[in-house]
Design an enzyme around this catalytic site. Structure first.
Site, PDB file in Angstrom:
ATOM      1  N   CYS A 100      -3.387  -1.878  -5.588  1.00 46.84           N
ATOM      2  CA  CYS A 100      -2.249  -1.652  -6.267  1.00 46.84           C
ATOM      3  C   CYS A 100      -2.712  -2.246  -7.515  1.00 46.84           C
ATOM      4  O   CYS A 100      -2.305  -3.461  -7.847  1.00 46.84           O
ATOM      5  CB  CYS A 100      -0.865  -2.063  -5.679  1.00 46.84           C
ATOM      6  N   CYS A 124       0.549  -3.766  -9.297  1.00 45.59           N
ATOM      7  CA  CYS A 124       0.779  -5.076  -8.483  1.00 45.59           C
ATOM      8  C   CYS A 124      -0.010  -6.028  -9.281  1.00 45.59           C
ATOM      9  O   CYS A 124       0.507  -7.144  -9.456  1.00 45.59           O
ATOM     10  CB  CYS A 124       0.750  -4.997  -7.287  1.00 45.59           C
ATOM     11  N   ASP A 125      -1.371  -5.870  -9.508  1.00 48.49           N
ATOM     12  CA  ASP A 125      -2.386  -6.777  -9.419  1.00 48.49           C
ATOM     13  C   ASP A 125      -3.179  -6.665 -10.782  1.00 48.49           C
ATOM     14  O   ASP A 125      -4.131  -7.653 -11.062  1.00 48.49           O
ATOM     15  CB  ASP A 125      -3.390  -7.054  -8.584  1.00 48.49           C
TER      16      ASP A 125
END
Length: 311
Positions: free
Chosen positions: A136, A139-140
């Site tokens: 993701c 997300c990261d």
């Protein structure tokens, strides 16, 4: 002796399931939550979270989920550490058989079983998951500012994530096993613009064969391109080859789309094809797949279940 009939049973203990537990508890519905094989869901494997509103200090996914579970429990949600192995969802009373053999009877069900990213299944991938291997970018990606990274995939999702990464990373390599793409042409054209700007590069007709590291973090990946293999020195690898919604248990009971995601919006926003069954989070969401949107969907499912029970 009459068997207990529950108002609502929640299947899944990630952000969607816990949020549903919080809201159904506050509605005095005495919810029961079945944790599944992995209490806390996908989020517990995330080492740092910086995009959960109000949770500053980069808490781990494990810590954040522990707090969400404790919150739900404090309001009265009953957690059962087991998994559902059979679901009978047709009719006014739903029957859920657990791995222990116990059968729960309930007027409504909230499904929050999530989805699992498709793994490349190469050496080093599991070892460095959360240490440079991610599924993701939104997300990261923040953790790879100014670094070189690779993204694997050729669909629209891969290009969207690759374009996101070009805004913060020094360089983004997009690795695809063919020369053609399934992605929308406009996304491919935008990525080519990043290539011209020196921010990106294609690695085509290629596959990743290994993830390499120093024991603490990713230091590179091994790529096989036609008849040659070489190491690409990147700090992170993002796999974007799709997700698998955890819905096989319900395929004969509920309507799913071609990819296996539960079809919702059947009367209310989270309602499934059978009355009294609701879905929230990644098992029904193929677009956003964020912890915060899953939690919001869990809230909606809880409110929809409450309205259904009051009707």
């Amino acid at each position: 002796m009459t068997e207990e009939l529950h108002n609502v049973v929640i299947i899944g203990s990630g952000p969607a399931g816990c949020a549903a537990g919080i809201y159904t508890s506050r509605a005095n519905l005495q919810p029961v939550l079945i944790t599944g094989d992995e209490p806390g869901g996908q989020l517990i494997t995330t080492p740092e979270i910086e995009n959960w509103p109000g949770a500053m200090g980069s808490p781990s996914g494990f810590d954040l989920m522990a707090k969400l579970q404790e919150h739900a429990k404090s309001l009265g949600t009953v957690f059962i550490s087991d998994k559902v192995v059979k679901a009978e969802l047709k009719g006014p009373v739903k029957h859920l058989t657990l791995g222990s053999g116990k059968v729960l009877h309930t007027k409504s069900v909230i499904i929050a079983t999530g989805a699992s990213p498709r793994a490349l299944q190469v050496p080093g991938e599991d070892e460095y998951r959360g240490k440079g291997v991610s599924y993701c970018a939104t997300c990261d990606g923040f953790f790879f500012r100014g670094k070189e990274v690779a993204i694997v995939g050729g669909g629209s999702a891969a290009f969207v994530e690759a374009l996101f990464l070009t805004q913060m990373c020094a360089k983004v390599y997009l690795i695809h096993r063919r020369e053609g793409f399934r992605a929308e042409a406009v996304l491919v054209d935008k990525f080519k613009e990043q290539i011209k700007a020196g921010k990106a590069e294609f690695v085509l007709n290629a596959v990743v064969t290994a993830v390499n590291g120093d024991g603490q973090r990713v230091t590179g990946i091994t790529v096989k391109q036609q008849d040659k293999s070489f190491e690409l020195p990147v700090s992170g690898m993002f796999a974007a080859i799709g997700h698998m919604p955890q819905t096989m248990l319900f395929k004969d009971e509920l309507r799913c789309d071609d990819a296996g995601y539960l079809v919702i919006g059947q009367g209310s926003e989270t309602a499934c094809s059978e009355p009294g069954v609701f879905a929230a989070g990644d098992c029904a969401d193929k677009i956003y797949r964020q912890a915060i949107t899953s939690a919001g969907a869990g809230c909606k499912a809880a409110l929809d279940a409450e309205h259904f029970l009051l009707a």
